[in-house]
Scaffold this active site. Structure first.
Site, PDB file in Angstrom:
ATOM      1  N   CYS A 103       0.742  -1.123   0.008  1.00 46.65           N
ATOM      2  CA  CYS A 103      -0.057   0.207  -0.056  1.00 46.65           C
ATOM      3  C   CYS A 103       0.879   1.316   0.095  1.00 46.65           C
ATOM      4  O   CYS A 103       0.481   2.384  -0.143  1.00 46.65           O
ATOM      5  CB  CYS A 103      -0.906  -0.099   1.294  1.00 46.65           C
ATOM      6  SG  CYS A 103      -2.004  -1.484   1.320  1.00 46.65           S
ATOM      7  N   HIS A 128      -3.334   7.056   3.280  1.00 47.98           N
ATOM      8  CA  HIS A 128      -3.752   6.056   2.748  1.00 47.98           C
ATOM      9  C   HIS A 128      -4.998   5.444   3.194  1.00 47.98           C
ATOM     10  O   HIS A 128      -5.406   5.737   4.465  1.00 47.98           O
ATOM     11  CB  HIS A 128      -2.578   4.682   3.066  1.00 47.98           C
ATOM     12  CG  HIS A 128      -3.115   3.207   2.580  1.00 47.98           C
ATOM     13  ND1 HIS A 128      -3.664   2.987   1.533  1.00 47.98           N
ATOM     14  CD2 HIS A 128      -3.179   2.225   3.295  1.00 47.98           C
ATOM     15  CE1 HIS A 128      -4.097   1.931   1.223  1.00 47.98           C
ATOM     16  NE2 HIS A 128      -3.926   1.252   2.409  1.00 47.98           N
ATOM     17  N   ASN A 186     -10.398   0.138   0.387  1.00 50.50           N
ATOM     18  CA  ASN A 186      -8.994   0.272   0.404  1.00 50.50           C
ATOM     19  C   ASN A 186      -8.312  -0.134  -0.907  1.00 50.50           C
ATOM     20  O   ASN A 186      -8.419  -1.491  -1.275  1.00 50.50           O
ATOM     21  CB  ASN A 186      -8.474  -0.494   1.578  1.00 50.50           C
ATOM     22  CG  ASN A 186      -6.756  -0.507   1.483  1.00 50.50           C
ATOM     23  OD1 ASN A 186      -6.063  -0.198   0.599  1.00 50.50           O
ATOM     24  ND2 ASN A 186      -6.269  -1.181   2.608  1.00 50.50           N
TER      25      ASN A 186
HETATM   26  O1  UT7 Z   1      -3.989  -1.431   3.538  1.00 51.91           O
HETATM   27  C1  UT7 Z   1      -3.468  -2.399   4.458  1.00 51.91           C
HETATM   28  C2  UT7 Z   1      -3.644  -1.974   5.903  1.00 51.91           C
HETATM   29  N1  UT7 Z   1      -4.847  -2.656   6.552  1.00 51.91           N
HETATM   30  C3  UT7 Z   1      -5.471  -2.029   7.256  1.00 51.91           C
HETATM   31  O2  UT7 Z   1      -4.843  -0.767   7.775  1.00 51.91           O
HETATM   32  C4  UT7 Z   1      -6.424  -2.529   8.127  1.00 51.91           C
HETATM   33  C5  UT7 Z   1      -6.288  -2.130   9.584  1.00 51.91           C
HETATM   34  N2  UT7 Z   1      -7.179  -2.921  10.287  1.00 51.91           N
HETATM   35  C6  UT7 Z   1      -8.534  -2.402  10.607  1.00 51.91           C
HETATM   36  O3  UT7 Z   1      -9.029  -1.748   9.712  1.00 51.91           O
HETATM   37  C7  UT7 Z   1      -9.496  -3.350  11.425  1.00 51.91           C
HETATM   38  O4  UT7 Z   1      -8.620  -3.926  12.372  1.00 51.91           O
HETATM   39  C8  UT7 Z   1     -10.551  -4.196  10.803  1.00 51.91           C
HETATM   40  C9  UT7 Z   1     -11.419  -3.300  10.122  1.00 51.91           C
HETATM   41  C10 UT7 Z   1      -9.814  -4.960   9.902  1.00 51.91           C
HETATM   42  C11 UT7 Z   1     -11.362  -5.063  11.849  1.00 51.91           C
HETATM   43  O5  UT7 Z   1     -11.874  -4.058  12.826  1.00 51.91           O
HETATM   44  P1  UT7 Z   1     -11.695  -4.417  14.439  1.00 51.91           P
HETATM   45  O6  UT7 Z   1     -12.269  -3.266  15.150  1.00 51.91           O
HETATM   46  O7  UT7 Z   1     -10.065  -4.328  14.550  1.00 51.91           O
HETATM   47  O8  UT7 Z   1     -12.179  -5.832  14.622  1.00 51.91           O
HETATM   48  P2  UT7 Z   1     -11.770  -7.095  15.062  1.00 51.91           P
HETATM   49  O9  UT7 Z   1     -10.526  -7.702  14.144  1.00 51.91           O
HETATM   50  O10 UT7 Z   1     -11.314  -6.929  16.395  1.00 51.91           O
HETATM   51  O11 UT7 Z   1     -12.742  -8.002  15.057  1.00 51.91           O
HETATM   52  C12 UT7 Z   1     -13.921  -7.643  16.178  1.00 51.91           C
HETATM   53  C13 UT7 Z   1     -15.233  -8.714  15.783  1.00 51.91           C
HETATM   54  C14 UT7 Z   1     -14.575 -10.282  15.933  1.00 51.91           C
HETATM   55  O12 UT7 Z   1     -15.599 -11.051  16.408  1.00 51.91           O
HETATM   56  P3  UT7 Z   1     -15.333 -11.427  17.889  1.00 51.91           P
HETATM   57  O13 UT7 Z   1     -13.976 -12.349  18.135  1.00 51.91           O
HETATM   58  O14 UT7 Z   1     -15.368 -10.321  18.696  1.00 51.91           O
HETATM   59  O15 UT7 Z   1     -16.601 -12.449  18.167  1.00 51.91           O
HETATM   60  C15 UT7 Z   1     -14.498 -10.752  14.302  1.00 51.91           C
HETATM   61  O16 UT7 Z   1     -14.652 -12.049  14.009  1.00 51.91           O
HETATM   62  O17 UT7 Z   1     -15.623  -8.564  14.537  1.00 51.91           O
HETATM   63  C16 UT7 Z   1     -15.700  -9.723  13.832  1.00 51.91           C
HETATM   64  N3  UT7 Z   1     -15.485  -9.448  12.279  1.00 51.91           N
HETATM   65  C17 UT7 Z   1     -16.443  -9.239  11.744  1.00 51.91           C
HETATM   66  N4  UT7 Z   1     -18.197  -9.311  11.904  1.00 51.91           N
HETATM   67  C18 UT7 Z   1     -18.916  -8.871  10.888  1.00 51.91           C
HETATM   68  C19 UT7 Z   1     -14.301  -9.413  11.636  1.00 51.91           C
HETATM   69  N5  UT7 Z   1     -14.948  -9.037  10.393  1.00 51.91           N
HETATM   70  C20 UT7 Z   1     -16.057  -8.964  10.436  1.00 51.91           C
HETATM   71  C21 UT7 Z   1     -17.057  -8.335   9.296  1.00 51.91           C
HETATM   72  N6  UT7 Z   1     -18.697  -8.634   9.588  1.00 51.91           N
HETATM   73  N7  UT7 Z   1     -16.756  -8.229   8.164  1.00 51.91           N
END
Ligand code: UT7
Length: 321
Positions: A110, A246, A276
């Site tokens: 990225c 980004h 993204n």
């Molecule tokens: O350009 C490349 C660089 N990439 C990035 O900069 C991405 C950086 N990271 C992020 O933007 C965020 O960490 C995410 C958007 C990827 C995830 O958000 P988060 O608030 O960090 O969520 P999490 O990974 O802590 O997950 C929280 C919950 C989990 O469920 P449990 O374990 O709490 O039951 C996940 O399984 O959300 C769940 N989850 C979803 N639920 C519904 C993860 N993806 C989804 C989804 N829909 N699409």
């Protein structure tokens, strides 16, 4: 003497996929995706291919800069992968636009746009170029596991380009990498060599990400890098007209915004409609601003990106026309 940005271009694929479309195939919701990321829709390549949108963005940038294909000294494409592993995407674009100059791809995930600018800076400083074309083009849809809700809802396809001319627009550039793959990677998949055992575990060619770790890396990197760039250039946060960050997550943009105590309209966004788009996200943003006549001569733009590697890069560019 380095370069100034003389023109911008972009090209976005036709197929729009909204969050509701993912509700039909995954255990997810528009509400989760919107509140956790800020993304509402993304664009995917369907009938076209990446070369076509990369070439369109390139031609748009050349037209905008009034630079002819014959004046180009170098074409750099920043991409995770073009339509072919060989030849490079840069060579395919070169054929499409009819240019006759060296052309090659780079991959800094990225952060590709900032790395390409850094490379171009060296060419200009070495006296090896008068005009350079940079294209950042990504087909993220090819690397997405559409059964993995934690990654497939985040990314989109697109291309952005800039035409650079020798000049004084680049005020600062800094790139970095940590030599790290575990939190964000796409494995290579092909090895048919019959003479040794092969470890094909996780070799499925899809994006794998520890979202929380990347989120923490992004927030700390972007804020520290911006602070360093402002300090080194004796600038205050209000001296910057736009912060082009980004486009990975709305919450990363908001954290940077509150860190700098600057208004939200100084942080242009396209992630809500495009998701993204990896290396393409900042040059597409730049083209959107330029075409909306929102940038004037003398404006300072601060660009900051982060991504797989873990790579990072920051640049300050003064708009010169
Ligand atoms: O350009 C490349 C660089 N990439 C990035 O900069 C991405 C950086 N990271 C992020 O933007 C965020 O960490 C995410 C958007 C990827 C995830 O958000 P988060 O608030 O960090 O969520 P999490 O990974 O802590 O997950 C929280 C919950 C989990 O469920 P449990 O374990 O709490 O039951 C996940 O399984 O959300 C769940 N989850 C979803 N639920 C519904 C993860 N993806 C989804 C989804 N829909 N699409």
């Amino acid at each position: 003497m380095s370069f100034f940005i003389a023109g911008t271009g972009s090209a976005i694929p036709d197929l729009t996929v909204d969050n509701y479309s993912f509700e039909k195939i995954l255990d997810t919701s528009d509400e989760w995706i919107t509140t956790r990321t800020g993304i509402k829709t993304r664009k995917f390549i369907s009938d076209d291919n990446l070369t076509k949108i990369a070439s369109l963005s390139a031609q748009n940038a050349l037209d905008n800069a009034q630079v002819s294909k014959d004046e180009l000294d170098l074409i750099i494409c920043a991409t995770l992968q073009g339509d072919y592993i060989m030849p490079s995407l840069a060579c395919l674009v070169q054929k499409d636009i009819g240019a006759n100059c060296p052309a090659f791809d780079i991959n800094a995930a990225c952060t590709g746009f900032i790395y390409a600018l850094d490379l171009a800076d060296s060419y200009f400083k070495a006296g090896k170029a008068q005009n350079i074309l940079i294209i950042c083009a990504e087909q993220m849809s090819k690397f997405l596991d559409f059964s993995d809700r934690s990654t497939c809802v985040l990314f989109g396809d697109g291309a952005g380009a800039v035409a650079l001319k020798k000049g004084d627009g680049l005020k600062y550039i800094d790139i970095a990498a940590q030599g790290d793959f575990e939190d964000l990677y796409i494995s290579g998949a092909r090895n048919n060599m019959p003479f040794a055992d092969k470890n094909t575990e996780n070799q499925n060619g899809y994006v794998k990400m520890n979202g929380q770790n990347i989120f923490k890396f992004a927030v700390s990197t972007v804020t520290q890098d911006i602070k360093k760039a402002l300090k080194k250039n004796k600038l205050k946060s209000q001296d910057i007209k736009y912060y082009l960050l980004h486009q990975a997550n709305q919450r990363i943009l908001e954290t940077s915004q509150s860190f700098l105590k600057e208004p939200s309209d100084k942080f242009p966004k396209n992630l809500q409609t495009l998701g993204n788009t990896s290396a393409a996200s900042i040059p597409i943003l730049l083209d959107e601003l330029n075409r909306a006549n929102k940038i004037s001569k003398g404006d300072l733009l601060l660009l900051s990106a982060f991504g797989g590697g873990k790579t990072a890069g920051t640049a300050i560019i003064q708009w010169s026309y």
